[in-house]
Write a protein that holds these residues in place. Structure first.
Motif, PDB file in Angstrom:
ATOM      1  N   GLU A 156      -5.901 -14.859  -1.172  1.00 59.98           N
ATOM      2  CA  GLU A 156      -5.097 -16.080  -1.131  1.00 59.98           C
ATOM      3  C   GLU A 156      -3.901 -15.965  -2.076  1.00 59.98           C
ATOM      4  OE1 GLU A 156      -9.467 -17.752  -1.245  1.00 59.98           O
ATOM      5  OE2 GLU A 156      -8.306 -16.243  -2.335  1.00 59.98           O
TER       6      GLU A 156
ATOM      7  N   CYS B 203      -3.369 -16.839   3.262  1.00 61.44           N
ATOM      8  CA  CYS B 203      -4.595 -16.065   3.163  1.00 61.44           C
ATOM      9  C   CYS B 203      -4.449 -14.854   4.069  1.00 61.44           C
ATOM     10  CB  CYS B 203      -5.805 -16.889   3.566  1.00 61.44           C
ATOM     11  SG  CYS B 203      -7.356 -15.956   3.604  1.00 61.44           S
TER      12      CYS B 203
ATOM     13  N   TRP C  22     -10.251 -23.145   5.287  1.00 60.91           N
ATOM     14  CA  TRP C  22      -9.883 -23.428   3.901  1.00 60.91           C
ATOM     15  C   TRP C  22     -10.878 -24.452   3.338  1.00 60.91           C
ATOM     16  CZ3 TRP C  22      -6.335 -20.918   1.021  1.00 60.91           C
ATOM     17  CH2 TRP C  22      -5.344 -20.178   1.680  1.00 60.91           C
TER      18      TRP C  22
ATOM     19  N   ARG D  12     -18.074 -27.757  -3.194  1.00 57.54           N
ATOM     20  CA  ARG D  12     -17.019 -27.186  -2.361  1.00 57.54           C
ATOM     21  C   ARG D  12     -16.950 -27.983  -1.065  1.00 57.54           C
ATOM     22  NH1 ARG D  12     -16.485 -20.764  -2.387  1.00 57.54           N
ATOM     23  NH2 ARG D  12     -16.564 -21.363  -4.584  1.00 57.54           N
TER      24      ARG D  12
ATOM     25  N   TYR E 268      -9.982 -22.093  -1.485  1.00 58.95           N
ATOM     26  CA  TYR E 268     -10.534 -20.824  -1.027  1.00 58.95           C
ATOM     27  C   TYR E 268     -10.340 -20.691   0.472  1.00 58.95           C
ATOM     28  CZ  TYR E 268     -13.203 -21.004  -5.409  1.00 58.95           C
ATOM     29  OH  TYR E 268     -13.588 -21.084  -6.729  1.00 58.95           O
TER      30      TYR E 268
ATOM     31  N   TRP F  47     -15.284 -14.622   1.559  1.00 62.18           N
ATOM     32  CA  TRP F  47     -14.475 -15.584   0.808  1.00 62.18           C
ATOM     33  C   TRP F  47     -13.403 -14.866  -0.007  1.00 62.18           C
ATOM     34  CZ3 TRP F  47     -15.278 -20.927   0.792  1.00 62.18           C
ATOM     35  CH2 TRP F  47     -16.422 -21.370   1.470  1.00 62.18           C
TER      36      TRP F  47
ATOM     37  N   GLN G  29     -10.734 -15.049  -3.415  1.00 57.65           N
ATOM     38  CA  GLN G  29     -10.982 -15.281  -4.831  1.00 57.65           C
ATOM     39  C   GLN G  29     -10.581 -16.685  -5.272  1.00 57.65           C
ATOM     40  OE1 GLN G  29      -8.350 -13.799  -3.654  1.00 57.65           O
ATOM     41  NE2 GLN G  29      -6.611 -14.636  -4.801  1.00 57.65           N
ATOM     42  N   GLY G  30      -9.814 -17.386  -4.438  1.00 55.99           N
ATOM     43  CA  GLY G  30      -9.390 -18.734  -4.762  1.00 55.99           C
ATOM     44  C   GLY G  30      -8.027 -18.775  -5.422  1.00 55.99           C
TER      45      GLY G  30
END
Length: 122
Positions: free
Chosen positions: A6, A22, A36, A45, A95, A112, A114-115
């Protein structure tokens, strides 16, 4: 294996805009859904938006409908989240994640990123 990276987070004032990206690489051919999610401190989350690559169908959480737009570039294997009219309550780590079939729960998403931090000041 699928890798997701991301980018695009940052600090913005309320009412402003940001665009998250992303980029996906690896064995992405069976990953029909890119989603997302976001997670604020002390909260679970939560789903934000998702896109079905093949059907080009999009999904949104009620809290972001009309403000956020998800889109994808198949040639670049990249998904974007355009966020407009941002509010302080949008502040979270965002994320991206991928799965084979749509869900608005994080459980079925098995890869996923890493954010990226999004902070909206009032």
């Amino acid at each position: 294996q699928v890798q997701l990276v991301e980018s695009g987070g940052g600090l913005v004032q309320a009412g402003g805009s940001l665009r998250l990206s992303c980029a996906a690489s690896g064995r992405t051919f069976s990953r029909h859904i890119m989603g997302w999610f976001r997670q604020a401190p002390g909260k679970e989350r939560e789903f934000v938006a998702a896109i079905n690559w093949s059907a080009y169908r999009t999904y949104y959480a009620d809290s972001v409908k009309g403000r956020f737009t998800i889109s994808g570039d198949n040639a670049k294997n990249t998904v974007y989240l355009q966020m407009n009219s941002l509010k302080p309550e949008d502040t979270a780590v965002y994320y991206c994640a991928t799965t084979a079939r749509f869900s608005d729960n994080p459980g079925p998403y098995d890869y996923w990123g890493q954010g990226t931090q999004v902070t909206v000041s009032s």
